[in-house]
Design an enzyme around this catalytic site. Sequence first.
Site, PDB file in Angstrom:
ATOM      1  N   SER A  68      42.944  33.188  18.202  1.00 11.91           N
ATOM      2  CA  SER A  68      44.027  34.157  18.440  1.00 11.91           C
ATOM      3  C   SER A  68      44.331  35.056  17.245  1.00 11.91           C
ATOM      4  CB  SER A  68      45.305  33.434  18.844  1.00 11.91           C
ATOM      5  OG  SER A  68      45.277  33.204  20.215  1.00 11.91           O
ATOM      6  N   TYR A 193      37.617  39.550  25.931  1.00 11.59           N
ATOM      7  CA  TYR A 193      38.644  38.708  25.320  1.00 11.59           C
ATOM      8  C   TYR A 193      38.026  37.410  24.777  1.00 11.59           C
ATOM      9  CZ  TYR A 193      42.480  35.410  24.942  1.00 11.59           C
ATOM     10  OH  TYR A 193      43.341  34.445  24.471  1.00 11.59           O
TER      11      TYR A 193
HETATM   12  N1  GLU Z   1      40.687  31.729  23.157  1.00 11.86           N
HETATM   13  C1  GLU Z   1      41.884  30.947  23.179  1.00 11.86           C
HETATM   14  C2  GLU Z   1      42.492  30.960  24.552  1.00 11.86           C
HETATM   15  O1  GLU Z   1      42.446  31.956  25.183  1.00 11.86           O
HETATM   16  C3  GLU Z   1      42.829  31.489  22.162  1.00 11.86           C
HETATM   17  C4  GLU Z   1      43.966  30.579  21.965  1.00 11.86           C
HETATM   18  C5  GLU Z   1      44.611  30.688  20.630  1.00 11.86           C
HETATM   19  O2  GLU Z   1      43.986  30.681  19.580  1.00 11.86           O
HETATM   20  O3  GLU Z   1      45.836  30.794  20.675  1.00 11.86           O
HETATM   21  O4  GLU Z   1      43.001  29.991  25.028  1.00 11.86           O
END
Ligand code: GLU
Length: 308
Positions: A68, A193
């Site tokens: 994130s 994403y």
């Molecule tokens: N790729 C992770 C998700 O979408 C990111 C989560 C994070 O680091 O907060 O769940």
Amino acid sequence: MPRLPEDLPELLERVRAETAGSVGTGKVADYIPALASVPADRFGLAVATVDGQLHGVGDWRERFSIQSISKVFGLALTLGLDGDRLWQRVGREPSGDPFNSLVQLELEHGIPRNPFINAGALVVTDRLLSVTGDPVGAVLALLRGEVGDDGFGVDPLVAESEAAHGDLNAALGYFMSAHGNMDNPIRIVLDHYFRQCAIAMSCGELAQAALFLARHGTLRDERRLLSEVQAKRINAIMLTCGAYDAAGEFAYRVGLPGKSGVGGGILAVVPRLCTVCVWSPGLDDQGNSIAGVAALERFAQLTGSSVF
Ligand code: GLU
């Protein structure tokens, strides 16, 4: 205005020694299976200063999944390229809910609370797709340009693992689409994403890449990505929304704009002075690195660099 000590390497060693007890505590994220195998005993800490110094201790050159933390760069690019239009589609309030929660999104008719929860980051990615045609490519170009190195990129195994276990993110995307808050095909937005989250970088690289936030929007080559006001606002959103549903606790303990990721990294900004990036994979129940928060708290205390 806080000042960094002359002997920054010694200060970082002290922070590391004083927070060593929390390294290895907590739980490595395993809802993305490719992250579950990262050793919990890693710890890296790096500082990049606006006057060009870069120092680190521990595993600060080892690359990890930025997760994130990538949301900060996606947001910066979107605001820089497209201005304030985004704010018609995403809010700026702390969510107080887990980062992948559907409940709030339903109550608030498909408008995510802020750009740092997953739903908000999907809206940012959607907008960046409309504006650039290649959000992950644009984020990588920004990161590589600011570090001055293109030796890092997307970890394909992590990206695949995220996609294979990404039903909740897909649900968020389709839900927002049903509310008219997505412009592009959801599967394409999700693909960008997931790959953006799966970028692997080291603490040193991330600290360098984010220096434009400490310089109030000015990139390494002195071009401006963001106006001063936009950079200030991103720092404000990091402070209020950057640590999931523990953003209040993070502000209380550390007092710096920060953004964490479930890979165990946390990026913090000391406006006008430096950026700090810490990595240790053991997470607390909200998804923040336990040793990472402890190290940033100690760094802020020893340098007097909290914004408060
Ligand atoms: N790729 C992770 C998700 O979408 C990111 C989560 C994070 O680091 O907060 O769940």
